[in-house]
Enzyme design. Structure first.
Site, PDB file in Angstrom:
ATOM      1  N   GLU A   4      -6.094  -8.149   0.032  1.00  0.00           N
ATOM      2  CA  GLU A   4      -6.549  -8.492   1.212  1.00  0.00           C
ATOM      3  C   GLU A   4      -7.927  -8.260   1.506  1.00  0.00           C
ATOM      4  OE1 GLU A   4      -4.390  -5.733   4.124  1.00  0.00           O
ATOM      5  OE2 GLU A   4      -2.362  -6.257   3.315  1.00  0.00           O
ATOM      6  N   GLU A  30       0.840  -1.288  -0.134  1.00  0.00           N
ATOM      7  CA  GLU A  30       0.088  -0.069   0.109  1.00  0.00           C
ATOM      8  C   GLU A  30       0.830   1.083   0.005  1.00  0.00           C
ATOM      9  OE1 GLU A  30      -2.602  -0.484   3.152  1.00  0.00           O
ATOM     10  OE2 GLU A  30      -3.923  -1.860   2.203  1.00  0.00           O
TER      11      GLU A  30
END
Ligand SMILES: *[C@@H]1O[C@H](CO)[C@@H](O)[C@H](O)[C@H]1NC(C)=O
Ligand SMILES: *[C@@H]1O[C@H](CO)[C@@H](O)[C@H](O)[C@H]1NC(C)=O
Ligand SMILES: *[C@@H]1O[C@H](CO)[C@@H](O)[C@H](O)[C@H]1NC(C)=O
Ligand SMILES: *[C@@H]1O[C@H](CO)[C@@H](O)[C@H](O)[C@H]1NC(C)=O
Ligand SMILES: *[C@@H]1O[C@H](CO)[C@@H](O)[C@H](O)[C@H]1NC(C)=O
Length: 486
Positions: free
Chosen positions: A271, A124
């Site tokens: 995720e 991220e």
């Protein structure tokens, strides 16, 4: 017609194979994230056995740790290794990137080695709260890693991708619909270039999508919209009725990719999951509700309105991680579908049939002794109590004590004991760690309550389990003891 013995045996073998395959008849494309930010880690071999026992075929890691990867040797489980954000800058040097690939990918690339499928470049990295810290390094690092993979001759099977947070795309304020999805303004050009490069290399887009965070971050968010059971008021978009935020979010990405000219790019969900503690909405019942919606959709290859069909997903996460930063929230340490010790938390059917079954827990887990540290209610001087609690909770995980969490309903003594015990366990039950200036004492009674587990830690890999602590020992033994265990 009579069957001869050979065909009779053959039918039996087929039947047995059928039964065996049914046991592990898991949702296709289902993986898990295995993060290791825990004070006490299960041995990698134990975890890999657990994955095998549950028929989990894909794993996403957050680094490329050697002992972890060795445990996957010969298993054929698909592995995503990763370069942490902090190492991205180093990968700007192509020679360095080549070394990384050599040491952490190609070294395992042989028959009976590790089935590495992806390299995650950063984690991220464009998260808004990072304020652009990794913005310049990510794309060049991605290019260097994929080029190094290609040069090493493994680029056909091993792809570099960047697991991104869903905050890299959005719909404009005035038109908050999935079909209006675009990449976030400050990274739009960068994202387009990156997507183009990944597309050229047949690498997938990887995104993390968290309905829990939509709910957590927005007090007015309709709760039912975070789940898949259709209770929410639908949001209409060009004739599509969106009844859950996962679909809406995913399709916002599909639209953003389309607008950038890559509407067919494969997407994997790096995720997705629901935490079980640390917030009013983070609990076992909500996690059950979430997975009971998600897993059957995966099994049925439902996909989303704009992308029907199979979507590869990695659940977040495998195990609780009691040493993760709680900057995003206390729930951060409670994402596991398994507890810290590899035992399942709630019923979960990975075949997507919502049978009332539990996952297979970790086997042969070694625990420390059955003893706890508690607040001593007879302590005379309590003036230093708060200092000691703060100390304990700085170095151990007290998040279950927070508002809306599993241990919030205890009295003050219970609170104190929780903090003292969790610190004591984190310190491998070192007796020195159950003193707290005379405020604590050891107990052999399990002081757990029906909702709050006063845990006994697992014995860390490499740590010898102490069987008995000598009541009286010489000063020399004592100092040696401290030397070795602190
Ligand atoms: C391989 O990965 C490990 C763990 O993530 C890392 O510490 C190490 O630096 C990497 N090796 C090379 C040669 O870059
Ligand atoms: C990003 O900026 C905000 C506001 O200026 C600051 O509070 C935060 O610490 C910064 N984060 C990082 C990772 O630099
Ligand atoms: C990224 O590069 C730009 C242009 O060279 C520069 O202005 C910016 O400060 C850099 N950002 C970081 C975080 O290094
Ligand atoms: C126990 O601790 C929690 C979290 O620190 C706090 O909110 C709660 O009020 C405490 N309870 C008592 C009875 O002190
Ligand atoms: C302590 O008791 C709790 C609640 O009854 C139970 O779940 C837990 O397994 C027990 N712990 C140990 C180490 O026996």
């Amino acid at each position: 017609m009579w069957l001869n013995f050979g065909s009779f045996m053959m039918i039996w073998v087929l039947l047995i194979l059928l039964l065996l395959s049914d046991k592990n008849n898991n949702v296709e494309g289902l993986g898990v994230n295995w993060g290791t930010q825990a004070n006490h880690k299960l041995p990698p071999n134990t975890v890999v056995q657990m994955l095998k026992d549950n028929g989990i075929q894909k794993v996403k890691l957050f680094d490329a740790d050697e002992s972890t990867l060795s445990a996957f040797s010969g298993t054929n489980i698909e592995v995503m290794v990763a370069i942490p954000n902090g190492d991205l800058v180093a990968m700007l040097d192509y020679k360095r990137a080549r070394k990384w690939v050599e040491k952490n990918v190609t070294r395992y690339h042989f028959k009976g080695g590790v089935n590495i499928k992806y390299v995650a470049v950063g984690n991220e990295p464009f998260l808004k709260s990072y304020n652009g810290t990794f913005e310049n390094a990510t794309f060049p690092a991605l290019k260097n890693i994929q080029n190094a993979l290609n040069e090493a001759g493994v680029g056909d099977t091993v792809k570099a991708t960047v697991p991104l947070n869903a905050d890299v795309y959005e719909s404009p304020q005035g038109n908050p619909l999935p079909s209006a999805g675009r990449f976030r303004g400050d990274v739009a050009d960068l994202m387009t270039q990156m997507v183009q490069f990944m597309s050229q290399n047949n690498a997938p887009f990887s995104v993390n999508i968290y309905p829990f965070l939509s709910l957590y971050g927005n007090p007015g968010f309709p709760v039912d919209y975070a789940f898949f059971d259709g209770g929410a008021v639908p949001i209409a978009d060009n004739g599509i009725q969106y009844t859950n935020v996962f679909d809406a979010n995913f399709d916002t990405l599909v639209s953003a990719l389309k607008a950038a000219g890559f509407g067919d790019m494969p997407i994997i969900v790096g995720e997705v999951g629901w935490p079980t503690d640390g917030d009013i909405n983070a609990n076992v019942n909500n996690a059950i509700r979430f997975y009971r919606g998600l897993l059957p959709r995966l099994a049925a290859n439902t996909g989303t309105p704009l992308r029907p069909g199979n979507i590869d997903m990695y659940l977040f996460g495998l195990l609780d991680e009691d040493a993760k930063s709680v900057a995003p929230g206390s729930f951060e340490r409670h994402w596991g579908i398994f507890r810290y010790d590899g035992q399942p938390k709630f019923p979960m059917d990975l075949s997507g049939q919502n049978r009332d079954v539990y996952l297979v827990g970790a086997k042969n887990v070694k625990y420390l002794e059955k003893q706890w540290c508690e607040y001593n209610p007879n302590a005379k001087d309590t003036s230093k109590l708060m200092d000691n609690i703060n100390f304990a909770c700085t170095f151990a995980d007290c998040t279950p004590l927070g508002y809306g969490s599993s241990c919030q309903n205890m009295d003050t003594n219970g609170n104190n004991s929780y903090a003292f015990n969790v610190y004591f366990q984190t310190q491998n039950q070192n007796l020195e760690a159950c003193n707290f200036q005379g405020l604590a004492r050891l107990t052999m009674q399990n002081i757990s309550t029906p909702t709050c587990n006063f845990l006994v830690q697992i014995a860390s890999s490499g740590l010898r389990v102490r069987t008995a602590v000598p009541v009286a020992f010489s000063l020399i033994t004592a100092s040696l003891y401290l030397f070795f265990y602190i």
